[in-house]
Motif scaffolding. Structure first.
Motif, PDB file in Angstrom:
ATOM      1  N   ILE A 193       0.845  -1.191   0.000  1.00 53.99           N
ATOM      2  CA  ILE A 193       0.000   0.000   0.000  1.00 53.99           C
ATOM      3  C   ILE A 193       0.884   1.246   0.000  1.00 53.99           C
ATOM      4  CG2 ILE A 193      -1.774   1.289   1.246  1.00 53.99           C
ATOM      5  CD1 ILE A 193      -2.708  -1.369   2.444  1.00 53.99           C
ATOM      6  N   GLU A 194       0.567   2.186  -0.869  1.00 59.22           N
ATOM      7  CA  GLU A 194       1.336   3.425  -0.972  1.00 59.22           C
ATOM      8  C   GLU A 194       0.791   4.444   0.027  1.00 59.22           C
ATOM      9  OE1 GLU A 194       4.547   5.207  -2.492  1.00 59.22           O
ATOM     10  OE2 GLU A 194       3.744   3.587  -3.714  1.00 59.22           O
ATOM     11  N   TYR A 195       1.565   4.717   1.072  1.00 57.75           N
ATOM     12  CA  TYR A 195       1.183   5.719   2.063  1.00 57.75           C
ATOM     13  C   TYR A 195       1.868   7.040   1.756  1.00 57.75           C
ATOM     14  CZ  TYR A 195      -0.778   1.783   4.639  1.00 57.75           C
ATOM     15  OH  TYR A 195      -1.524   0.687   4.994  1.00 57.75           O
ATOM     16  N   ALA A 196       1.587   8.056   2.540  1.00 63.97           N
ATOM     17  CA  ALA A 196       2.129   9.389   2.255  1.00 63.97           C
ATOM     18  C   ALA A 196       3.646   9.397   2.226  1.00 63.97           C
ATOM     19  CB  ALA A 196       1.616  10.391   3.294  1.00 63.97           C
ATOM     20  N   SER A 197       4.280   8.617   3.093  1.00 61.34           N
ATOM     21  CA  SER A 197       5.741   8.674   3.163  1.00 61.34           C
ATOM     22  C   SER A 197       6.411   7.314   3.193  1.00 61.34           C
ATOM     23  CB  SER A 197       6.178   9.472   4.404  1.00 61.34           C
ATOM     24  OG  SER A 197       5.694   8.871   5.590  1.00 61.34           O
ATOM     25  N   LEU A 198       5.662   6.229   2.975  1.00 63.91           N
ATOM     26  CA  LEU A 198       6.296   4.918   2.990  1.00 63.91           C
ATOM     27  C   LEU A 198       5.469   3.886   2.245  1.00 63.91           C
ATOM     28  CD1 LEU A 198       5.758   2.889   6.266  1.00 63.91           C
ATOM     29  CD2 LEU A 198       4.521   4.996   5.829  1.00 63.91           C
ATOM     30  N   GLU A 276      -3.837   6.009   4.644  1.00 64.37           N
ATOM     31  CA  GLU A 276      -3.778   5.845   6.098  1.00 64.37           C
ATOM     32  C   GLU A 276      -5.172   5.638   6.686  1.00 64.37           C
ATOM     33  OE1 GLU A 276       0.054   7.831   5.003  1.00 64.37           O
ATOM     34  OE2 GLU A 276      -2.034   8.000   4.370  1.00 64.37           O
ATOM     35  N   ARG A 277      -6.185   6.253   6.080  1.00 60.91           N
ATOM     36  CA  ARG A 277      -7.554   6.062   6.557  1.00 60.91           C
ATOM     37  C   ARG A 277      -8.075   4.672   6.183  1.00 60.91           C
ATOM     38  NH1 ARG A 277      -9.602  10.780   8.402  1.00 60.91           N
ATOM     39  NH2 ARG A 277      -8.526  12.684   7.708  1.00 60.91           N
ATOM     40  N   ARG A 278      -7.699   4.220   4.990  1.00 63.51           N
ATOM     41  CA  ARG A 278      -8.195   2.927   4.530  1.00 63.51           C
ATOM     42  C   ARG A 278      -7.620   1.775   5.340  1.00 63.51           C
ATOM     43  NH1 ARG A 278      -6.827   3.520  -0.293  1.00 63.51           N
ATOM     44  NH2 ARG A 278      -4.967   2.192  -0.409  1.00 63.51           N
ATOM     45  N   ARG A 279      -6.315   1.830   5.619  1.00 64.10           N
ATOM     46  CA  ARG A 279      -5.686   0.783   6.418  1.00 64.10           C
ATOM     47  C   ARG A 279      -4.488   1.368   7.156  1.00 64.10           C
ATOM     48  NH1 ARG A 279      -5.017  -5.589   5.122  1.00 64.10           N
ATOM     49  NH2 ARG A 279      -4.281  -6.150   7.209  1.00 64.10           N
ATOM     50  N   PRO A 280      -4.656   1.736   8.420  1.00 64.68           N
ATOM     51  CA  PRO A 280      -3.549   2.331   9.170  1.00 64.68           C
ATOM     52  C   PRO A 280      -2.341   1.388   9.215  1.00 64.68           C
ATOM     53  CG  PRO A 280      -5.624   2.627  10.339  1.00 64.68           C
ATOM     54  CD  PRO A 280      -5.892   1.679   9.202  1.00 64.68           C
ATOM     55  N   PRO A 281      -1.139   1.900   8.891  1.00 67.15           N
ATOM     56  CA  PRO A 281       0.018   1.019   8.713  1.00 67.15           C
ATOM     57  C   PRO A 281       0.870   0.815   9.962  1.00 67.15           C
ATOM     58  CG  PRO A 281       0.579   3.192   7.947  1.00 67.15           C
ATOM     59  CD  PRO A 281      -0.867   3.279   8.397  1.00 67.15           C
ATOM     60  N   LEU A 282       0.732   1.638  10.979  1.00 68.04           N
ATOM     61  CA  LEU A 282       1.656   1.613  12.105  1.00 68.04           C
ATOM     62  C   LEU A 282       1.008   0.985  13.341  1.00 68.04           C
ATOM     63  CD1 LEU A 282       3.324   5.129  11.752  1.00 68.04           C
ATOM     64  CD2 LEU A 282       4.021   2.942  10.756  1.00 68.04           C
ATOM     65  N   VAL A 283       1.856   0.361  14.151  1.00 63.05           N
ATOM     66  CA  VAL A 283       1.403  -0.292  15.373  1.00 63.05           C
ATOM     67  C   VAL A 283       2.150   0.300  16.564  1.00 63.05           C
ATOM     68  CG1 VAL A 283       1.092  -2.497  16.584  1.00 63.05           C
ATOM     69  CG2 VAL A 283       1.062  -2.425  14.064  1.00 63.05           C
ATOM     70  N   VAL A 284       1.397   0.740  17.563  1.00 64.42           N
ATOM     71  CA  VAL A 284       1.980   1.179  18.829  1.00 64.42           C
ATOM     72  C   VAL A 284       1.737   0.071  19.842  1.00 64.42           C
ATOM     73  CG1 VAL A 284       1.898   2.870  20.697  1.00 64.42           C
ATOM     74  CG2 VAL A 284       1.653   3.616  18.316  1.00 64.42           C
ATOM     75  N   THR A 285       2.809  -0.470  20.385  1.00 62.44           N
ATOM     76  CA  THR A 285       2.733  -1.542  21.377  1.00 62.44           C
ATOM     77  C   THR A 285       3.240  -1.019  22.711  1.00 62.44           C
ATOM     78  OG1 THR A 285       3.141  -3.230  19.673  1.00 62.44           O
ATOM     79  CG2 THR A 285       3.523  -3.873  21.975  1.00 62.44           C
ATOM     80  N   VAL A 286       2.450  -1.223  23.761  1.00 63.80           N
ATOM     81  CA  VAL A 286       2.827  -0.812  25.098  1.00 63.80           C
ATOM     82  C   VAL A 286       2.916  -2.060  25.978  1.00 63.80           C
ATOM     83  CG1 VAL A 286       2.249   0.606  27.105  1.00 63.80           C
ATOM     84  CG2 VAL A 286       1.649   1.390  24.788  1.00 63.80           C
ATOM     85  N   ALA A 287       3.988  -2.166  26.740  1.00 61.66           N
ATOM     86  CA  ALA A 287       4.172  -3.289  27.661  1.00 61.66           C
ATOM     87  C   ALA A 287       4.849  -2.779  28.928  1.00 61.66           C
ATOM     88  CB  ALA A 287       5.011  -4.395  27.024  1.00 61.66           C
ATOM     89  N   LEU A 288       4.679  -3.480  30.025  1.00 60.85           N
ATOM     90  CA  LEU A 288       5.279  -3.100  31.289  1.00 60.85           C
ATOM     91  C   LEU A 288       6.338  -4.112  31.695  1.00 60.85           C
ATOM     92  CD1 LEU A 288       2.139  -2.054  33.379  1.00 60.85           C
ATOM     93  CD2 LEU A 288       3.543  -0.663  31.857  1.00 60.85           C
ATOM     94  N   LYS A 289       7.405  -3.605  32.288  1.00 58.56           N
ATOM     95  CA  LYS A 289       8.427  -4.518  32.812  1.00 58.56           C
ATOM     96  C   LYS A 289       7.861  -5.310  33.975  1.00 58.56           C
ATOM     97  CE  LYS A 289      12.972  -4.791  35.004  1.00 58.56           C
ATOM     98  NZ  LYS A 289      14.252  -4.128  35.279  1.00 58.56           N
ATOM     99  N   GLY A 290       7.911  -6.648  33.838  1.00 60.84           N
ATOM    100  CA  GLY A 290       7.383  -7.505  34.884  1.00 60.84           C
ATOM    101  C   GLY A 290       8.337  -7.645  36.058  1.00 60.84           C
TER     102      GLY A 290
END
Length: 290
Positions: A193-198, A276-290
């Motif tokens: 998919i061709e996004y604005a910058s990648l 980007e609206r059709r299929r958001p390309p980025l993933v933000v993952t949050v995790a905590l140190k156990g």
């Protein structure tokens, strides 16, 4: 780093591999994407002075809409603020500088490239310190020295689970107990998919964990650069974080609509962000140190 989009936000693409100079948008070669490029090529991510300067010429408009602002938001959630922010794979330090201003945190930046660290030091971010990673370990840093960590686009240069686990384990060592790690990655399911910058990969190819996958990035002058990266699907990232001792893993694909009130308003309204609206390309993952 590249030019900032409208407003004050700097552009940044961390963890990318050494670019090929292309004056027009290149076409991906499926045989290359299927693994013909050696892993060592990706391991030379943005190496040397020329690589560091090329790194600093990436536009990253998509990242500044549905990527970095959401990393900062996750770090700023109630109960997650602290004094020291680790930027693992800091590159030239532009994103770290912005985080320092926005979050009021002191930056510890680490990177495997001496040239990247030299550029980061030149920025003069108040209170920031920078350390070289050698043999998988950040030099001169003690255990539990950071209150939070971010790691942006670093996984794309890592070829296998062993290497990813080593990075996660070092971040785990540097964080205090219960501290958050926020990762920014590109979802390989959005290939072609061709996004604005990648653009990552080619249409119709399914990329498993660690599989070679080219990425095409727009430069600030409007031309494109292409380089080999590695695919890390969200599910694989979550599983590896848990193996490294992290808990409470949460993942999110930010959308342009969600960016209203999170990203810089002028940047958010600078174009229509159709892909980007059709299929958001980025993933933000949050995790905590156990």
């Amino acid at each position: 780093m590249p030019q900032e989009p409208a407003g004050e936000q700097p552009a940044h693409q961390g963890g990318r591999s050494a670019p090929e100079d292309k004056r027009s948008a290149p076409k991906d070669n499926p045989s290359t994407l299927d693994g013909a490029r050696p892993a060592a090529e990706g391991a030379r991510a943005w190496s040397g002075p020329e690589g560091a300067q090329a790194f600093a010429a990436v536009d990253a408009a998509t990242d500044w809409l549905v990527g970095y602002p959401f990393v900062f938001r996750a770090l700023a959630e109630p109960g997650r603020t602290g004094r020291v922010l680790l930027d693992f794979g800091c590159g030239p330090g532009a994103v770290a500088e912005h985080a320092a201003r926005l979050l009021g945190m002191r930056i510890i930046g680490v990177d495997a490239s001496p040239e990247m660290l030299a550029l980061a030091r030149e920025r003069g971010t108040p209170g920031a310190e920078y350390h070289l990673v050698t043999g998988g370990r950040a030099e001169g840093l003690s255990d539990a020295c950071a209150d939070a960590a971010m790691c942006n686009h670093v996984l794309a240069s890592l070829p296998d689970e062993r290497t990813v686990l080593a990075v996660f384990s070092e971040i785990h060592r540097l964080l205090r107990p219960g501290a958050p790690l926020v990762l920014l990655t590109t979802d390989p399911a959005c290939s072609g998919i061709e996004y604005a910058s990648l653009r990552v990969g080619v249409p119709g190819v399914r990329y498993g964990p660690g599989r070679p996958m080219t990425v095409r990035l727009r430069r600030t002058d409007g031309t494109w650069q292409t380089m080999p990266n590695h695919a890390w699907p969200p599910a694989a990232i979550s599983a590896l974080l848990e193996r490294a001792g992290f808990t409470r893993v949460v993942q999110h694909h930010p959308t342009p609509d969600e960016a209203e009130g999170v990203a810089d308003p002028a940047h958010a309204h600078s174009r229509d962000w159709t892909a980007e609206r059709r299929r958001p390309p980025l993933v933000v993952t949050v995790a905590l140190k156990g």
